[in-house]
Design a protein around this motif. Structure first.
Motif, mmCIF file in Angstrom:
data_model
loop_
_atom_site.group_PDB
_atom_site.id
_atom_site.type_symbol
_atom_site.label_atom_id
_atom_site.label_comp_id
_atom_site.label_asym_id
_atom_site.label_seq_id
_atom_site.Cartn_x
_atom_site.Cartn_y
_atom_site.Cartn_z
ATOM 1 N N LYS A 214 39.187 37.924 54.262
ATOM 2 C CA LYS A 214 39.021 36.619 53.844
ATOM 3 C C LYS A 214 37.437 36.344 53.842
ATOM 4 C CE LYS A 214 39.668 35.237 58.855
ATOM 5 N NZ LYS A 214 40.475 34.360 59.532
ATOM 6 N N PHE A 215 36.703 37.100 54.143
ATOM 7 C CA PHE A 215 35.037 37.002 54.328
ATOM 8 C C PHE A 215 34.439 37.534 52.984
ATOM 9 C CE2 PHE A 215 36.306 36.622 58.786
ATOM 10 C CZ PHE A 215 35.865 35.541 58.993
ATOM 11 N N ASN A 216 35.246 37.882 51.959
ATOM 12 C CA ASN A 216 34.505 38.025 50.768
ATOM 13 C C ASN A 216 35.280 37.473 49.699
ATOM 14 O OD1 ASN A 216 32.200 39.913 50.661
ATOM 15 N ND2 ASN A 216 33.328 41.668 50.191
ATOM 16 N N ARG A 217 34.369 37.076 48.834
ATOM 17 C CA ARG A 217 35.041 36.065 47.612
ATOM 18 C C ARG A 217 36.162 36.988 46.755
ATOM 19 N NH1 ARG A 217 32.291 31.543 46.317
ATOM 20 N NH2 ARG A 217 33.021 31.803 44.058
ATOM 21 N N ASN A 218 35.881 38.157 46.693
ATOM 22 C CA ASN A 218 37.031 39.040 45.827
ATOM 23 C C ASN A 218 38.251 39.681 46.757
ATOM 24 O OD1 ASN A 218 35.865 40.957 47.682
ATOM 25 N ND2 ASN A 218 34.846 42.225 45.974
ATOM 26 N N GLU B 110 33.656 35.088 37.789
ATOM 27 C CA GLU B 110 34.825 35.742 38.743
ATOM 28 C C GLU B 110 36.215 35.650 38.034
ATOM 29 O OE1 GLU B 110 34.420 33.666 42.384
ATOM 30 O OE2 GLU B 110 32.328 34.426 42.794
ATOM 31 N N LEU B 111 36.719 34.802 37.508
ATOM 32 C CA LEU B 111 38.035 34.859 36.761
ATOM 33 C C LEU B 111 38.142 35.907 35.773
ATOM 34 C CD1 LEU B 111 38.765 31.002 36.652
ATOM 35 C CD2 LEU B 111 39.745 32.494 38.356
ATOM 36 N N PHE B 112 37.034 35.962 35.089
ATOM 37 C CA PHE B 112 37.296 37.141 34.072
ATOM 38 C C PHE B 112 37.015 38.565 34.730
ATOM 39 C CE2 PHE B 112 35.201 34.069 30.471
ATOM 40 C CZ PHE B 112 36.562 33.279 30.512
ATOM 41 N N LEU B 113 36.073 38.634 35.510
ATOM 42 C CA LEU B 113 36.224 39.813 36.271
ATOM 43 C C LEU B 113 37.449 40.371 36.772
ATOM 44 C CD1 LEU B 113 32.419 39.891 37.672
ATOM 45 C CD2 LEU B 113 33.303 41.208 35.709
ATOM 46 N N ALA B 114 38.056 39.478 37.708
ATOM 47 C CA ALA B 114 39.283 39.574 38.319
ATOM 48 C C ALA B 114 40.382 40.043 37.340
ATOM 49 C CB ALA B 114 39.746 38.324 39.349
ATOM 50 N N GLN C 57 40.025 41.635 34.549
ATOM 51 C CA GLN C 57 39.726 42.804 33.751
ATOM 52 C C GLN C 57 39.926 43.920 34.734
ATOM 53 O OE1 GLN C 57 35.774 41.906 32.320
ATOM 54 N NE2 GLN C 57 36.533 40.735 30.530
ATOM 55 N N LYS C 58 39.663 43.582 36.140
ATOM 56 C CA LYS C 58 39.798 44.502 37.280
ATOM 57 C C LYS C 58 40.259 43.925 38.166
ATOM 58 C CE LYS C 58 35.397 46.769 35.929
ATOM 59 N NZ LYS C 58 34.139 47.250 36.313
ATOM 60 N N PRO C 59 41.579 43.762 37.994
ATOM 61 C CA PRO C 59 42.571 43.115 39.225
ATOM 62 C C PRO C 59 42.461 43.791 40.681
ATOM 63 C CG PRO C 59 44.075 43.810 37.700
ATOM 64 C CD PRO C 59 42.630 44.104 37.100
ATOM 65 N N HIS C 60 42.333 45.071 40.520
ATOM 66 C CA HIS C 60 42.464 45.828 42.006
ATOM 67 C C HIS C 60 41.183 45.624 42.748
ATOM 68 C CE1 HIS C 60 40.305 48.311 38.912
ATOM 69 N NE2 HIS C 60 39.504 49.100 40.039
ATOM 70 N N GLN C 61 40.075 45.000 42.012
ATOM 71 C CA GLN C 61 38.899 44.905 43.094
ATOM 72 C C GLN C 61 38.826 43.267 43.225
ATOM 73 O OE1 GLN C 61 35.441 46.014 40.425
ATOM 74 N NE2 GLN C 61 35.972 48.117 40.227
ATOM 75 N N TRP C 62 39.737 42.470 42.735
ATOM 76 C CA TRP C 62 39.507 41.191 43.163
ATOM 77 C C TRP C 62 41.160 40.768 43.725
ATOM 78 C CZ3 TRP C 62 35.358 37.805 42.984
ATOM 79 C CH2 TRP C 62 34.207 38.498 42.368
ATOM 80 N N PRO C 63 41.517 41.159 44.880
ATOM 81 C CA PRO C 63 42.953 40.779 45.503
ATOM 82 C C PRO C 63 42.979 39.351 45.872
ATOM 83 C CG PRO C 63 41.837 42.330 46.799
ATOM 84 C CD PRO C 63 41.044 42.455 45.800
ATOM 85 N N ALA C 64 41.881 38.892 46.347
ATOM 86 C CA ALA C 64 41.918 37.390 46.483
ATOM 87 C C ALA C 64 42.317 36.371 45.441
ATOM 88 C CB ALA C 64 40.476 37.029 47.325
#
Length: 604
Positions: A315-319, A524-528, A530-537
């Protein structure tokens, strides 16, 4: 037999020999008999427990070298023996293998090969390495501004790798901190001066009155704070019990179970029963029936991800991924609350200290002013004078030369030269800015056969109102259709971004558009996506986007600046700034933006 640091052809050769029965597996334990560990020059380690196996191993390594041309360097290889191995057996095995160096005395990747005995003595190399580096820096006669940079960028980084592998003893950490403090306050390595401010207080953030040096003890604890930093993210809710599991994220106490509202309740109720299957969101009516209002608000702040199982995120990182930096921030915050709670008390000098670091002057003067406010110079208290001088710049009386020169009171002869250098720097910066304006980004069309849907939004945090807009244009820049929509009760910027983007995607799919480019301020939405494993949040957001975009055969997501998205941005701003709250969809473009769209088309 066992392997460490494996994955190369040497391991493959020995493993193949094991499978063929050429080498017999070792018995458990390495302490008795003829047990040994062979450590190769490339870091591989192989364990054997008999003279026969040693002979076979020597043959395998020789065969590997002949077959691949990558011969083993026996002079750089070493054998680690168990402590019960006699000298006679050691000598015999060394002769068989042709390796005469013993392990545990050298380093691999900067770390000792073995940790036997006192960890403090084993890790003494960190103290020696740091002290040697500091001795070299003493010879440079740097100002404290230069010392600050070296301590933050180099000295604090020396023990980082060992700390990422295991927790250092507190004695070692205290020694390292003491050496860095000595370097900061002393001008010679053999001279000792008074430390006017404790090192742990200097490690506080600048906004709390410190200088921001790395707190090694907090950094050492960073990897042990998983429990405090983890957040339970609801997926389909099938594995989470409503009343027994800690799944509600409370900003005051952290993860906890939900509060019980009613006298009777189903103790085995699962969270999945509270999710609306049609909308894939919380069933607000069900939440309000069984939870207190405070819990309803906390639970509905994040939506479930029905396509996935329940899981943890950070919870302390946006991704949502844990990083050492975010864990260190959490550890430092906990340490401040525990050991330095006084720095949070009011009234405080910390706001004045924080302003010091923003003064346009050289680092040595900023540090001097910080030392004055921290009572770190023997001349005594100058709080009122410093505060008066800092406020002088905002007063209408006095010349600009007087106002700008006050930080240089002890270096008056250098003031004119320094400000002249700043004027030259401003001229250079202004010229660079002019060049940037000439090369200013503008709207770029899609390739022929594709369409572009520019999406923009503007959110008012005071009124919680949101204005969204999209404009569809072809490769010639002609506006085919556009839309504007007003949203209310949007409580956050992240929610504003998601609502606008999902509305635009749904609009395009309902109008059966395809081969569409979606530019907008949704990095951030576009990156998430394209690479969902790097943005579980952002799993919920990604899943909602994926459902809508699955209706298109081809699409592109593109992060653009406001200069490249001016048309849609102006339309979105008309809702929040001009109170044009009527939502609509229309062909062509707005008449009051006719010139903008025409000029952008002509510039293609």
């Amino acid at each position: 037999m066992f392997f460490r640091q494996g994955g190369n052809a040497v391991d493959a050769s020995v493993a193949a020999a094991l499978c063929l029965g050429v080498v017999s597996p070792a018995s458990s334990g390495l302490g008795g008999g003829a047990s040994m560990v062979v450590k190769l020059a490339d870091g591989d380690e192989i364990a054997y427990d008999s003279r026969e196996v040693a002979l076979r191993a020597a043959e395998i390594l020789s065969f590997y070298g002949e077959a691949t041309g990558q011969c083993i360097n026996y002079q750089k290889s070493a054998i680690t023996f168990g402590h019960l191995i006699s000298e006679e057996v050691k000598s015999e095995l060394q002769n068989i293998m042709g390796i005469y160096n013993e392990g545990e005395t050298s380093k691999y990747l900067g770390l000792p090969e073995a940790f036997s005995g006192s960890k403090i003595n084993t890790l003494s190399y960190l103290k020696d390495k740091t002290q040697g580096r500091l001795e070299t820096w003493f010879l440079r006669k740097l100002s404290q501004g230069g010392k600050e940079i070296l301590l933050k960028t180099t000295a604090s980084a020396l023990p980082v790798f060992p700390m990422s592998c295991f927790r250092l003893p507190k004695t070692v950490i205290k020694r390292l901190a003491s050496m860095m403090a000595n370097y900061w306050w002393n001008s010679h390595s053999h001279m000792k001066k008074i430390h006017w401010v404790a090192w742990d207080k200097m490690c506080l953030p600048k906004e709390l009155g410190g200088i921001g040096f790395k707190d090694l003890e907090s950094f050492n604890q960073a990897l042990e704070l998983l429990q405090k930093g983890l957040k339970w993210q609801i997926g389909n809710g099938r594995n989470t019990r409503v009343w027994l599991d800690k799944w509600v994220q409370d900003p005051e106490v952290g993860m906890r179970a939900a509060w019980i509202k009613n006298i009777t309740f189903d103790v085995n109720l699962k969270v999945s029963a509270l999710i609306d299957g049609a909308t894939r969101r919380w069933n607000l009516q069900a939440l309000e029936e069984i939870f207190v209002p405070g819990d309803v608000q906390l639970i509905s702040a994040s939506q479930p991800i029905v396509s996935r199982e329940d899981s943890f995120t950070w919870k302390f990182n946006r991704n949502g991924l844990m990083s050492v930096q975010s864990a260190y921030g959490l550890a430092r915050e906990e340490r401040i609350k525990e050991c330095h709670n006084e720095v949070l008390a009011l009234p405080s000098l910390n706001p004045i200290k924080e302003r010091i670091w923003k003064i346009p002057t050289v680092p040595k003067i900023r540090i001097f002013l910080w030392k004055v406010l921290s009572e770190a110079i023997p001349e005594g208290h100058l709080f009122s004078n410093i505060n008066y001088l800092m406020n002088l710049k905002t007063q209408p009386m006095g010349s600009m030369e007087e106002k700008r020169a006050w930080p240089w009171v002890l270096w008056q002869n250098e003031a004119d030269d320094w400000f002249l250098a700043q004027e030259v720097g401003k001229e250079v910066e202004l010229e660079v800015t002019r060049n940037d304006v000439r090369a200013k980004k503008r709207w770029l069309p899609p390739k022929e056969g594709w369409l572009m849907c520019n999406v923009a939004f503007e959110w008012n945090k005071d009124t919680h109102s949101l204005g969204g807009a999209w404009v569809v244009r072809n490769h010639r820049g002609v506006a085919l259709t556009h839309s504007r929509r007003a949203f209310s009760h949007v409580v956050s910027l992240a929610d504003a971004r998601l609502k606008t983007l999902l509305w635009a995607l749904e609009s395009m799919t309902s109008m059966r558009y395809d081969r569409m480019v979606f530019p907008g301020d949704f990095k951030e939405l576009f990156l998430a996506f394209q690479k969902p494993h790097q943005w579980p949040a952002l799993r919920f957001q990604v899943e909602e986007m994926r459902i809508l975009l699955s209706r298109m055969e081809e699409f592109q997501l593109k992060k653009v600046s406001i200069e490249e998205n001016r048309g849609a941005s102006f339309i979105a701003q008309s809702i929040t700034r001009q109170n044009r709250s009527q939502s609509y969809v229309a062909n062509d473009h707005l008449f009051w933006l006719f010139e903008l769209f025409v000029n952008e088309s002509r510039s293609l």
